[in-house]
Motif scaffolding. Structure first.
Motif, short mmCIF file in Angstrom:
data_model
loop_
_atom_site.label_atom_id
_atom_site.label_comp_id
_atom_site.label_asym_id
_atom_site.label_seq_id
_atom_site.Cartn_x
_atom_site.Cartn_y
_atom_site.Cartn_z
N LEU A 20 0.85 -1.19 0.00
CA LEU A 20 0.00 0.00 0.00
C LEU A 20 0.88 1.23 0.00
O LEU A 20 1.92 1.28 0.65
CB LEU A 20 -0.88 0.01 1.26
N LEU A 65 -4.77 4.30 3.00
CA LEU A 65 -5.20 3.16 2.20
C LEU A 65 -5.14 3.42 0.71
O LEU A 65 -4.77 2.55 -0.07
CB LEU A 65 -6.63 2.75 2.58
N PRO A 101 -11.70 -1.34 -1.03
CA PRO A 101 -10.64 -2.05 -0.31
C PRO A 101 -10.50 -3.50 -0.76
O PRO A 101 -11.43 -4.12 -1.26
CB PRO A 101 -11.11 -1.97 1.15
N ASP A 134 -6.24 -4.98 2.88
CA ASP A 134 -6.57 -3.76 3.61
C ASP A 134 -7.28 -4.08 4.92
O ASP A 134 -7.13 -3.36 5.91
CB ASP A 134 -7.45 -2.85 2.76
N THR A 147 -4.53 -4.69 7.33
CA THR A 147 -3.86 -3.44 7.70
C THR A 147 -4.66 -2.68 8.75
O THR A 147 -4.12 -2.21 9.76
CB THR A 147 -3.67 -2.55 6.46
#
Length: 303
Positions: free
Chosen positions: A10, A53, A65, A69, A72
């Motif tokens: 990312l 993001l 997403p 994600d 994360t």
């Protein structure tokens, strides 16, 4: 929504990848898009580690997403999103996390604007969009409230470093107040008040500084205008002495430039700050430098 292929890592919204390994002693923060990343970086300072993001150069309306994600965000302590309908995916996303981070809706407490442009209510011009306008951050006045919400979240999560957060927030608010003053003074005596924009993203800016936007497209920049909308806007431009049609850099400028050519007027950039381009990152731009350019371009178009 258009799905984008997941990259190998990312990228932070300010441009540049961020190490997502949780640094010891720092509050781990994940934000959804650039303006929130900017606030988290400025207020969190040395006591926080922020990850954004949405990658550099990606329009947030076009992003959704991926499974990575979820991981994360689940490992973060704070998750900051705009709300007001910008992240249509966020409710399902948070359900998929379970016992995840504390969530912060940055637009909380701002008086939201209906998605229907004022001109639409008068039956004149504008895209046929419904719902709420999510573009709160484009006005310095709203950005001040968003900064307050982010500050409060840091203090609640990490009271041991409140003095640092308070100092960072105070410095940021002073700069936002000065930016607000510059917009108020700089737009107080312009000879025109109408701005024609490619994307209906400037409602809060217009409300707070006495302007009126005429959008080619709706709240989402891929909301296609009707043929009648384009005819109405071209007529509006000619009848009201509009000199400039504004476009933005993360989406196609084709419609704006076509309309400007037909109306024999110029074009310029009005940046809704939904993200930075790679060129802006390389140049060291941030929220303040881009908003200053927005003000200059507005003054030039409205003089």
């Amino acid at each position: 929504m258009m799905l984008l292929a997941a990259g190998s890592a990312l990228l932070a919204g300010c441009g540049g990848g961020k190490d997502q390994t949780h640094a010891e002693g720092k509050v781990s923060v994940v934000t959804t898009f650039y303006p929130l990343y900017f606030l988290a970086e400025r207020i969190g300072g040395d006591d926080a580690q922020a990850v954004n993001l949405i990658p550099t150069g990606v329009e947030p309306h076009d992003w959704s997403p991926k499974s990575r994600d979820l991981q994360t965000v689940s490992e973060a302590e704070l998750f900051i999103y705009n709300g007001a309908g910008l992240e249509g995916w966020v409710d399902d996303f948070l359900q998929g996390i379970g016992n995840g981070p504390k969530t912060v809706e940055a637009s909380q407490g701002i008086e939201l604007i209906s998605g229907n442009p004022e001109a639409d209510e008068e039956g004149e011009v504008g895209a046929d969009d419904r719902g709420v306008d999510p573009h709160t951050w484009v006005s310095p006045k709203s950005m001040m409230k968003m900064a307050s919400n982010v500050h409060d979240a840091f203090v609640a999560e990490d009271p041991a470093h409140q003095a640092d957060y308070d100092a960072n927030y105070s410095e940021l608010q002073s700069k936002l107040q000065e930016l607000d003053r510059q917009f108020a003074d700089g737009l107080a005596n312009v000879s025109r008040r109408d701005i024609v924009v490619s994307h209906q993203a400037f409602g809060y800016l217009c409300r707070d500084y006495g302007l009126k936007q005429v959008p080619i497209m709706g709240l989402s920049p891929d909301a296609e205008p009707r043929a009648q909308d384009l005819l109405n806007i071209a007529k509006f431009v000619k009848e009201n002495g509009v000199k400039t049609i504004f476009f933005e850099e993360l989406t196609s400028d084709q419609l704006a430039k076509t309309l400007a050519s037909e109306a024999n007027v110029g074009t310029d950039v009005l940046n809704p700050l939904e993200g930075l381009t790679p060129a802006e990152v390389k140049a060291g731009d941030d929220y303040f430098s881009i908003m200053q350019r927005n003000l200059q371009n507005l003054q030039k178009a409205l003089q």
